[in-house]
Design a protein around this motif. Structure first.
Motif, mmCIF file in Angstrom:
data_model
loop_
_atom_site.group_PDB
_atom_site.id
_atom_site.type_symbol
_atom_site.label_atom_id
_atom_site.label_comp_id
_atom_site.label_asym_id
_atom_site.label_seq_id
_atom_site.Cartn_x
_atom_site.Cartn_y
_atom_site.Cartn_z
ATOM 1 N N LYS A 54 0.806 -1.225 0.000
ATOM 2 C CA LYS A 54 0.000 0.000 0.000
ATOM 3 C C LYS A 54 0.837 1.271 0.000
ATOM 4 O O LYS A 54 0.303 2.362 -0.103
ATOM 5 C CB LYS A 54 -0.866 0.053 1.272
ATOM 6 N N ARG A 56 2.077 2.245 2.711
ATOM 7 C CA ARG A 56 1.481 2.822 3.914
ATOM 8 C C ARG A 56 2.568 3.035 4.946
ATOM 9 O O ARG A 56 3.382 2.144 5.193
ATOM 10 C CB ARG A 56 0.425 1.851 4.458
ATOM 11 N N ASN A 143 -6.520 -0.070 -0.827
ATOM 12 C CA ASN A 143 -6.213 1.003 -1.772
ATOM 13 C C ASN A 143 -4.773 1.451 -1.555
ATOM 14 O O ASN A 143 -4.180 1.159 -0.524
ATOM 15 C CB ASN A 143 -7.153 2.195 -1.533
ATOM 16 N N ARG A 144 -4.235 2.167 -2.537
ATOM 17 C CA ARG A 144 -2.980 2.870 -2.341
ATOM 18 C C ARG A 144 -3.151 3.813 -1.158
ATOM 19 O O ARG A 144 -4.219 4.404 -0.988
ATOM 20 C CB ARG A 144 -2.671 3.706 -3.589
ATOM 21 N N LEU A 160 -3.704 -1.585 -6.891
ATOM 22 C CA LEU A 160 -2.682 -2.483 -6.334
ATOM 23 C C LEU A 160 -2.298 -3.635 -7.247
ATOM 24 O O LEU A 160 -1.690 -4.606 -6.792
ATOM 25 C CB LEU A 160 -3.176 -3.046 -4.985
#
Ligand code: TXA
Ligand code: MG
Length: 350
Positions: A54, A56, A143-144, A160
């Motif tokens: 991600k 993240r 999600n990204r 993704l």
């Protein structure tokens, strides 16, 4: 990408995806809110894979998904009676509880913190997958990081593709906005993120419940680690219009005229009742639903934002849907999509 019946998922497909989870892989799956990007929550390496896929940041903790409230002791260090009461009322369902972290949960899941987010999702595919895997499943929205949450498998693929092992395609999700995140660490409990379970529904059990003001921009102080970013952001610049209906529409119309005069490609996120006010204008319209049908609006919201982006608009003007029921979660997501660009319209303009 594996098709799966959202009501009665094929056990063979579920077994295949569960095996991927057990061997440390990543599986995107539908929940009733949005699609999640799952990994074995007890496997630190697998959880790191989620953050990598991600993009993240490691400081943003994940929600652990269980198939059954009976597994709560596997991940929570303490279970206050209130947690049981809320679980009884809202699980399976779109409510995430913040509880003390249990010793088996790796630090990667909780971003090093001593609390853990937990929920039991109300989706046959999610429940079957978690059960078949036999482990708790850590899953953020698939999600990204910073982009709009996925409510369809195609959204997951768009964000993704190439970064995950399996996507279970169970069709569009029913709720459309993420779970409500409720902290039981603080007393009284506090809503850290409004979502699929309304504040009013929680208040029936908790009495009045406070909603923590979530910062929209990274420069503000954050009550919940993952909330300090602009989120749910499409490519286009979003502005949210808030205020009484009779004032919002004239203000939006005026803004549209200005933008069109400048040659700007404009998209509008509207209620069905608003469409007539923009008839004949060269804009891209996305109708989320009727004003009073907030369940429809929530379900459609992220799909509409993605559609406006795909249409290539430079600017999106979105209307607010109030703060009652799901309106609060819708307002929260649109405020974030707008990066705080909110226009409060007070009086009808002429
Ligand atoms: O509906 C949902 O909640 C979806 C589906 C897949 O279950 N999941 C989801 O996860 O929205 P994510 O990671 O996109 O959002 C989780 C939110 C973040 O804002 C995160 O900061 C917060 O929950 N969170 C997670 N653990 C926390 C903790 N220990 N304390 C405070 N906030 C936490
Ligand atoms: Mg998310």
């Amino acid at each position: 990408m594996l098709d799966v019946d959202p009501v009665a998922p094929d056990p063979a497909v579920i077994r295949r995806a569960a095996a991927v989870l057990r061997s440390g892989g990543l599986v995107a799956f539908p929940t009733e809110t949005v699609y999640g990007l799952g990994a074995n929550a007890l496997d630190a390496g697998a959880v790191r894979g989620i953050f990598a896929a991600k993009a993240r940041p490691a400081y943003d903790p994940l929600i652990v998904h269980l198939a059954d409230v009976a597994r709560l002791p596997d991940v929570a260090g303490a279970i206050p009676p209130l947690a049981c009461e809320l679980a009884e009322a809202f699980w399976p369902g779109p409510l995430t509880l913040i509880l003390p972290r249990g010793p088996r949960v790796p630090a990667e899941v909780t971003a090093g913190g001593d609390t853990v987010a937990v929920r039991v999702p109300a989706h046959p595919v999610a429940l079957a997958l978690i059960r078949a895997a036999g482990v708790p499943v850590a899953a953020p929205s698939a999600n990204r990081f910073g982009h709009i949450s996925p409510t369809r498998a195609a959204h997951v693929l768009a964000d993704l593709d190439g970064c995950i092992d399996v996507i279970l395609d169970g069709g569009a999700t029913r709720v459309g906005v993420e779970s409500t995140v409720l902290s039981l660490i603080t007393s009284p409990p506090a809503i850290l993120r409004p979502g699929g379970v309304s504040r009013e529904a929680l208040a029936r059990i908790l009495g009045d419940v406070c909603v923590v003001d979530r910062p929209v921009l990274s420069t503000e102080a954050a009550p919940s680690p993952g909330t300090l970013m602009q989120h749910y952001a499409p490519r286009a610049e979003v502005t949210l219009y808030r205020g009484p209906d009779e004032a919002i529409l004239p203000a939006m119309r005026e803004a549209v005229s200005h933008l069109l005069a400048q040659g700007t490609h404009v998209g509008l996120l509207l209620a069905e009742e608003d469409v007539a006010a923009f008839a004949g204008l060269a804009v891209v319209l996305e109708v989320a639903g009727r004003r009073a049908a907030l369940e429809d609006v929530a379900r459609q919201l992220f799909t509409s934002l993605r559609a406006l982006d795909r249409a290539g608009v430079a600017v999106i003007l979105a209307r607010d849907f109030g703060a009652a029921g799901l309106g609060l979660a819708i307002r929260d997501r649109l405020t974030r999509a707008a990066g705080g660009r909110v226009i409060n319209v007070t009086a009808p303009s002429r």
